[in-house]
Enzyme design. Structure first.
Site, mmCIF file in Angstrom:
data_model
loop_
_atom_site.group_PDB
_atom_site.id
_atom_site.type_symbol
_atom_site.label_atom_id
_atom_site.label_comp_id
_atom_site.label_asym_id
_atom_site.label_seq_id
_atom_site.Cartn_x
_atom_site.Cartn_y
_atom_site.Cartn_z
ATOM 1 N N TYR A 37 -10.119 -3.991 7.623
ATOM 2 C CA TYR A 37 -9.617 -2.595 7.683
ATOM 3 C C TYR A 37 -9.373 -2.385 9.386
ATOM 4 O O TYR A 37 -8.412 -1.523 9.581
ATOM 5 C CB TYR A 37 -10.807 -1.477 7.375
ATOM 6 C CG TYR A 37 -10.635 -1.197 5.770
ATOM 7 C CD1 TYR A 37 -10.134 -1.900 5.033
ATOM 8 C CD2 TYR A 37 -11.697 -0.246 5.273
ATOM 9 C CE1 TYR A 37 -10.350 -1.743 3.505
ATOM 10 C CE2 TYR A 37 -11.689 -0.032 4.170
ATOM 11 C CZ TYR A 37 -10.952 -0.649 3.025
ATOM 12 O OH TYR A 37 -11.117 -0.488 1.715
ATOM 13 N N TYR A 75 0.817 -1.209 0.092
ATOM 14 C CA TYR A 75 0.113 -0.160 0.055
ATOM 15 C C TYR A 75 1.133 1.044 0.019
ATOM 16 O O TYR A 75 1.729 1.423 0.900
ATOM 17 C CB TYR A 75 -1.109 0.142 1.441
ATOM 18 C CG TYR A 75 -1.869 0.925 1.329
ATOM 19 C CD1 TYR A 75 -3.208 0.646 0.866
ATOM 20 C CD2 TYR A 75 -1.813 2.222 1.839
ATOM 21 C CE1 TYR A 75 -4.292 1.681 0.716
ATOM 22 C CE2 TYR A 75 -2.714 3.275 1.602
ATOM 23 C CZ TYR A 75 -4.059 3.020 1.280
ATOM 24 O OH TYR A 75 -5.313 3.691 1.047
HETATM 25 C C1 LIG Z 1 -9.369 2.292 0.571
HETATM 26 S S1 LIG Z 1 -11.024 2.407 -0.096
HETATM 27 C C2 LIG Z 1 -11.242 1.285 -1.167
HETATM 28 C C3 LIG Z 1 -11.801 1.554 -2.829
HETATM 29 C C4 LIG Z 1 -12.913 2.205 -2.776
HETATM 30 N N1 LIG Z 1 -13.644 1.238 -3.082
HETATM 31 C C5 LIG Z 1 -12.835 3.117 -4.085
HETATM 32 O O1 LIG Z 1 -13.700 2.991 -4.779
HETATM 33 O O2 LIG Z 1 -12.008 3.818 -4.263
HETATM 34 C C6 LIG Z 1 -12.015 2.462 1.284
HETATM 35 C C7 LIG Z 1 -13.331 2.818 0.815
HETATM 36 O O3 LIG Z 1 -13.929 2.026 0.099
HETATM 37 C C8 LIG Z 1 -15.439 1.675 0.432
HETATM 38 N N2 LIG Z 1 -15.771 0.185 1.200
HETATM 39 C C9 LIG Z 1 -14.761 -0.495 1.060
HETATM 40 N N3 LIG Z 1 -15.028 -1.674 1.656
HETATM 41 C C10 LIG Z 1 -16.356 -1.452 1.979
HETATM 42 C C11 LIG Z 1 -17.241 -2.532 2.516
HETATM 43 N N4 LIG Z 1 -17.221 -3.443 2.835
HETATM 44 N N5 LIG Z 1 -18.388 -1.770 2.531
HETATM 45 C C12 LIG Z 1 -18.705 -0.556 2.166
HETATM 46 N N6 LIG Z 1 -17.955 0.472 1.716
HETATM 47 C C13 LIG Z 1 -16.785 -0.066 1.477
HETATM 48 C C14 LIG Z 1 -15.683 2.910 1.638
HETATM 49 O O4 LIG Z 1 -16.094 3.827 1.095
HETATM 50 C C15 LIG Z 1 -14.297 2.936 2.228
HETATM 51 O O5 LIG Z 1 -13.877 4.336 2.807
#
Ligand SMILES: C[S@@+](CC[C@H](N)C(=O)[O-])C[C@H]1O[C@@H](n2cnc3c(N)ncnc32)[C@H](O)[C@@H]1O
Length: 446
Positions: A403, A300
């Site tokens: 996370y 990361y």
């Molecule tokens: C590190 S980012 C992951 C990439 C993100 N999905 C993107 O489109 O850029 C983390 C964010 O993804 C979303 N996310 C990740 N895992 C999720 C889950 N299990 N349920 C809902 N939202 C999730 C949330 O908005 C979170 O703050």
């Protein structure tokens, strides 16, 4: 060590001292239109302190790669109060216009960005969107203001080891290899003569944690030869199941490049795909090939920020935005000078810069886990955040990690807690988790 529940606004407008509004990226192609506004009175003053722009009345033009605010001399150009944008005329124009051309342009622009990254593709079978263009792929940490990292040639390497050692397992000096000074002690290989030393080591661990002096005791190497001929090596069971930091050999080690204690530093070798999820989790990541348990995937990366700089970004952020912040807090409490605290540790922000792993989503029953990998045992502030598969993962399966980096619990215990949390009104503002796992805890962060 976990991904932080925090959010950062995607606004990228920066105003430099010459009064030019500079977009850090091609934000004007953004899928989500952003209104950029500056206060025309403060724009005129070179000496005025930099402040958040508020209102812009004038024309934006492209100049030497920047968007420049300019007042029009043309009396036909009407001044628009940016606080009221988009106005009714703009909204009705937008309602009539086709968005297809813009979507294609954004898709093409993201594809162009991906060209710089080896072995990564993207796809979307859900809608016509592309990931944010307000993101730049980088290949290493980008150090922010006030962040210090010793150069790689200053790392202390193992000198006792000989060139071309460690082809089987590591430096092959589990008691003496200087790189393994803080590695986990291998209790299975203790000799009767080690007993007193080992008791002392256990006492030291209470104060010094991962930095307890284990010199002379047999240590655990991090990697082993993989049973799969396609995979060079996998993480040893002990490390896979624990959160113990992994120490790899470095540039100044005598063992040379074929030593088995060099895996993460060689970088990702598996092909990844960024894809749009169908259930409100934004983008996710899968690997095109089968991954075996213990296989290294990628690290990361992103901007490394001080805690103050992170706090400033968080102040500007909307609460419901996605979070890309990773605190480098692994060694808090182990620092002999006690300088390392939650307030002083650095934070990796993958929102604007990073690699494909910044798209990996959370699951309460993940198939990957993130591990601390260090090449410089004396630097407690910056180390690699490396993802490894914690089970065999078939091709095209979404990669996920927890996370909160929690230990696994019984399904029944998790279910009861989830129901209790759902009934508690103080949790109603929390971000719901859509991982879909049987052991889902209900929320992304506690
Ligand atoms: C590190 S980012 C992951 C990439 C993100 N999905 C993107 O489109 O850029 C983390 C964010 O993804 C979303 N996310 C990740 N895992 C999720 C889950 N299990 N349920 C809902 N939202 C999730 C949330 O908005 C979170 O703050």
């Amino acid at each position: 060590m976990s991904l932080r529940s925090s959010a950062i606004d995607t606004t990228t407008a920066l105003k430099n001292t010459s009064g030019v509004l500079t977009l850090r990226d091609s934000g004007y192609l953004s899928r989500e239109p952003s209104v950029i506004s500056i206060d025309s009175s403060s724009a005129a003053s070179e000496a005025a302190p930099i402040q958040t722009p508020t209102v812009y009345n004038g024309i934006l033009q492209r100049k030497e790669g920047s968007i420049v605010a300019k007042k029009s001399r043309d009396p036909a150009v009407q001044l628009t109060d940016a606080r009221t944008l988009p106005n009714q005329a703009m909204l009705s124009d937008a309602a009539r216009a086709s968005v297809t051309a813009a979507e294609y342009a954004i898709q093409a622009a993201f594809q162009a960005k991906l060209q710089s990254v080896k072995n990564v593709e993207w796809e979307n079978h859900v809608d016509n969107t592309a990931p944010s263009l307000n993101f730049t792929f980088v290949s290493d940490f980008v150090l922010g203001e006030g962040v210090y990292r010793p150069e790689a040639d200053a790392h202390v390497g193992c000198e006792t080891c000989r060139p071309n050692m460690g082809q089987n397992i590591g430096c092959e000096y589990p008691r003496l290899c200087a790189c393994l000074e803080y590695a986990a002690v291998d209790e299975n290989r203790l000799q009767p003569g080690d007993q007193a030393r080992y008791v002392q080591y256990q006492k030291d661990q209470e104060d010094d944690g991962y930095l307890a002096d284990s010199h002379g005791l047999p240590k655990r190497f991090p990697y082993q030869r993989s049973k799969d001929p396609q995979v060079p090596s996998t993480l040893m069971k002990f490390y896979l199941e624990s959160r113990y930091p992994i120490y790899e050999c470095n540039l100044n080690c005598n063992c040379g490049p074929i030593c088995k204690s060099r895996v993460v530093q060689k970088g990702r070798r598996v092909p990844l795909v960024i894809f749009k999820t169908a259930n409100e989790r934004g983008w996710g990541v899968y690997c095109k090939e089968q991954l075996v348990k213990g296989e290294f995937i990628d690290t990361y990366i992103g901007e490394v920020l001080t805690n103050e700089a992170t706090g400033r970004r968080e102040m500007l952020s909307a609460e419901d935005r996605a979070s890309y912040l990773y605190s480098l807090d692994k060694f808090i409490g182990d620092d002999p000078d006690n300088d390392l605290t939650n307030e002083t540790c650095y934070v990796v922000d993958g929102q604007y810069m990073g690699g494909p792993t910044r798209f990996i989503n959370h699951s309460c029953e993940p198939n990957c886990r993130q591990y601390t990998v260090s090449y410089n045992k004396h630097d407690l502030r910056i180390y690699d955040l490396a993802f490894f598969a914690v089970e065999d993962i078939p091709p095209r399966t979404e990669l996920t990690f927890d996370y909160m980096d929690k230990d696994e619990e019984e399904e029944e215990i998790v279910r009861k807690k989830r129901e209790k949390d759902a009934a508690d009104p103080k949790n109603h503002d929390k971000r719901p988790c859509n991982c879909g796992a049987r052991k889902c805890r209900g929320y992304l962060w506690e």
